[in-house]
Each structure stands twice: as structure tokens, then as C-alpha cells.
Write an enzyme that holds these catalytic residues in place. Structure first.
Site: not given
Ligand SMILES: Nc1ncnc2c1ncn2[C@@H]1O[C@H](COP(=O)(O)OP(=O)(O)OP(=O)(O)O)[C@@H](O)[C@H]1O
Ligand SMILES: Cc1ncc(CO)c(N)n1
Length: 274
Positions: A179, A212, A214-217
Site C-alpha cells: 500500500k 487517515t 484506520g485506512t489500512g484496517c
Molecule cells: N490521502 C489519501 N488519499 C487516498 N488514498 C489514501 C490516502 N492515504 C492513504 N490512502 C490509501 O489508503 C490505503 C491504506 O494505505 P496506507 O499505506 O495508509 O496503509 P496503512 O498505513 O496500513 O494504514 P493505517 O494508517 O490504518 O495504519 C491504501 O489504499 C492507500 O493508497
Molecule cells: C487496534 C488497532 N489496530 C490497527 C491499527 C493500525 O491502524 C491501530 N492503530 N489500532
């Protein structure tokens, strides 16, 4: 008025609780609900966190994690599983044993290693993710930092992301999505998907938002939800990314906490109170 609804498929999230409601179990269940999926959950860890960071992580006792798995898997026809925060190697092992036994179908693994705030969330050896879980995984979804931590080396652009996806796929996951949310392109958020020996790029406009968390979850749960509905992997990943971009856009003006807040998981639906 009587509404006839089709029975939803069931998905399971094995993840940590985020007291701030934007990530973890809370994000996963919102996402399942938004996809008309019945969400079941195994809580692995209770975190004290808000939009500013994590102040405490309390792993759930291993026997309670096992008991939750038994309760869900013995009763529900689970169609897809998503893992998020697995706080230590003991809990990762419990999950890996169920995966090895064939009890966790269509397993989407989001390797939650370090929170966006820099707080360490998995205390074990990162290699356990690759060795124990990858062989049983349908989609493995590290961000750039997690891919770096798992493989060593630095990821500075799309070429490196492609290379990382190929390298991670060698551990056995059927697909790998690296990602690019933390990438440098100000216009686009580009993720790299390795599936069936091919590399695909998934690009979306980068949404101008502070929210942003929780975007990954949310992305991994949306992938699992779509797989639970029977979508093939590439279609599930593409659809999940579209859903997430809409959720980011719809919440861009929200200020729910002082730091990066959650996305709008239910952007597609009218509230019952409005
Ligand atoms: N500002 C943004 N606009 C559009 N898409 C985004 C943006 N920020 C993150 N994404 C998308 O969100 C998804 C999660 O990506 P990211 O690399 O942020 O994951 P992550 O770090 O695991 O997330 P988290 O912040 O929940 O730990 C991907 O599809 C990424 O391209
Ligand atoms: C509980 C939990 N799971 C995953 C993440 C990653 O975004 C977080 N910040 N907190």
C-alpha cells in the site's frame, strides 16, 4: 413496512480494539456492515488510543483468544477472515495454528507492526508473519513501512514497491498488496498488487484530508468483505480501494479528534436518524 432482506455472508475479524473507534475491530465491523456482511470478531488486544496516539496495549489472554475463535468458528459459516493487530507471537501462533488446520478460509492478513504514531504494536519477530501466516493467506497487505520492516532495505518508489510485492509473494501468499498511502506522490495514492504472477497498479486521487486513521484496517476489511461476497481477488481489491477513497473523501471535513480522525465508513448510506 416490511423489508425483505437477503441473508448476509459472515466474515470474521481477528484484531485489536481501538478505543477511538477509527481503526482495529471498530473499523472492521463498520466496513463489514457497509458491505452487507455479518461481522464476527475475535478481540486480540485492547488498546487505549485516540486520534493522537496509543497510550496502552493490553493483550487478551491467549485462552480467551482461543475461546473466541472456537465460539465463532463452531457456529458460523465464515466466508472470509481478516487479521489486524496480533500483539505478540503467542497470539500469532494461535491464529497460525487455525490457519494451518484449514479453519480460516480466504485469509486477508494486514500485518499491523507499528501504529501511524510510531508506537510498536507487534512485539514479536516480524519473520513470524511471513513464515507462519503467509502460506495460508489469500491477500497480504503491508504498507511501505511494514514491507521495509519485513524485508529489510528501503522502499522509495513504485519500482521498489513492485520488487517488495514480488519478494513477499515468495513466502506463499496468493496475492500481495503493497500500500502506497505513505508514498510521496501528492496527486495519487498508488498501491501495487501482485497476483497470479502479475503486477497491477491501483491508483486513486490522493484525498486532501487529515483523516487517515484506520485506512489500512478499512481497506483490508473491505477486501475480506468483497471476497465473502464471492468476488475474485483483483476485483475485491479494486472495489475495496474505490470504497476507501469515497470514505476518505466523505470524511475530509470532519474534525472528530485533535489528530488524524477516522474515515466515513457509511458514506453510501442515509442515516436512520436524518
Ligand atoms: N490521502 C489519501 N488519499 C487516498 N488514498 C489514501 C490516502 N492515504 C492513504 N490512502 C490509501 O489508503 C490505503 C491504506 O494505505 P496506507 O499505506 O495508509 O496503509 P496503512 O498505513 O496500513 O494504514 P493505517 O494508517 O490504518 O495504519 C491504501 O489504499 C492507500 O493508497
Ligand atoms: C487496534 C488497532 N489496530 C490497527 C491499527 C493500525 O491502524 C491501530 N492503530 N489500532
Amino acid at each position: 413496512m416490511t423489508t425483505v432482506t437477503t441473508q448476509p455472508p459472515t466474515a470474521l475479524t481477528i484484531a485489536g480494539s481501538d478505543s477511538g473507534g477509527g481503526a482495529g475491530i471498530q473499523a472492521d465491523l463498520h466496513t463489514f456492515a457497509a458491505h452487507a456482511v455479518h461481522g464476527t470478531s475475535v478481540v486480540t488486544s485492547v488498546t487505549a488510543q485516540n486520534t493522537l496516539g496509543v497510550t496502552d496495549v493490553h493483550p487478551v489472554p491467549p485462552e480467551t483468544v482461543s475461546a473466541q475463535l472456537d465460539a465463532v468458528l463452531s457456529d458460523f459459516d465464515v466466508r472470509a477472515v481478516k487479521t489486524g493487530l496480533l500483539p505478540d507471537e503467542t497470539i500469532l501462533s494461535i491464529v497460525a495454528e487455525r490457519a494451518e488446520a484449514g479453519d480460516l478460509p480466504e485469509l486477508v492478513v494486514d500485518p499491523v507492526l507499528v501504529a501511524a504514531s510510531g508506537d510498536k504494536l507487534f512485539t514479536g519477530d516480524f519473520g513470524a508473519y511471513l513464515e507462519r501466516l503467509s502460506p495460508h493467506t489469500i491477500v497480504f497487505t503491508p504498507n511501505i513501512h511494514e514491507a521495509q520492516a519485513l524485508l529489510g532495505g528501503e522502499i522509495t518508489g513504485l519500482d521498489d514497491m513492485r520488487e517488495a510485492a514480488r519478494a513477499l509473494a515468495r513466502y506463499g501468499s496468493q496475492a500481495v498488496l503493497v500500500k502506497g498511502g505513505h508514498g510521496k506522490d501528492p496527486e495519487k495514492a498508488t498501491d501495487v498488487l501482485w497476483t497470479q504472477g502479475q503486477i497491477l497498479e491501483l491508483s486513486a486521487p490522493r484525498v486532501d484530508t487529515p483523516n487517515t486513521h484506520g485506512t489500512g484496517c478499512t481497506l483490508a476489511s473491505a477486501i475480506a468483505a468483497r471476497i465473502a461476497h464471492g468476488h475474485p481477488v483483483a476485483q475485491a481489491v479494486g472495489g475495496a480501494k474505490r470504497y476507501l477513497t469515497e470514505a476518505l473523501t466523505a470524511a475530509a471535513s470532519w474534525r472528530l479528534g485533535a489528530g488524524p480522525g477516522p474515515v466515513h465508513h457509511h458514506h453510501g448510506r442515509k442515516s436512520t436518524v436524518l
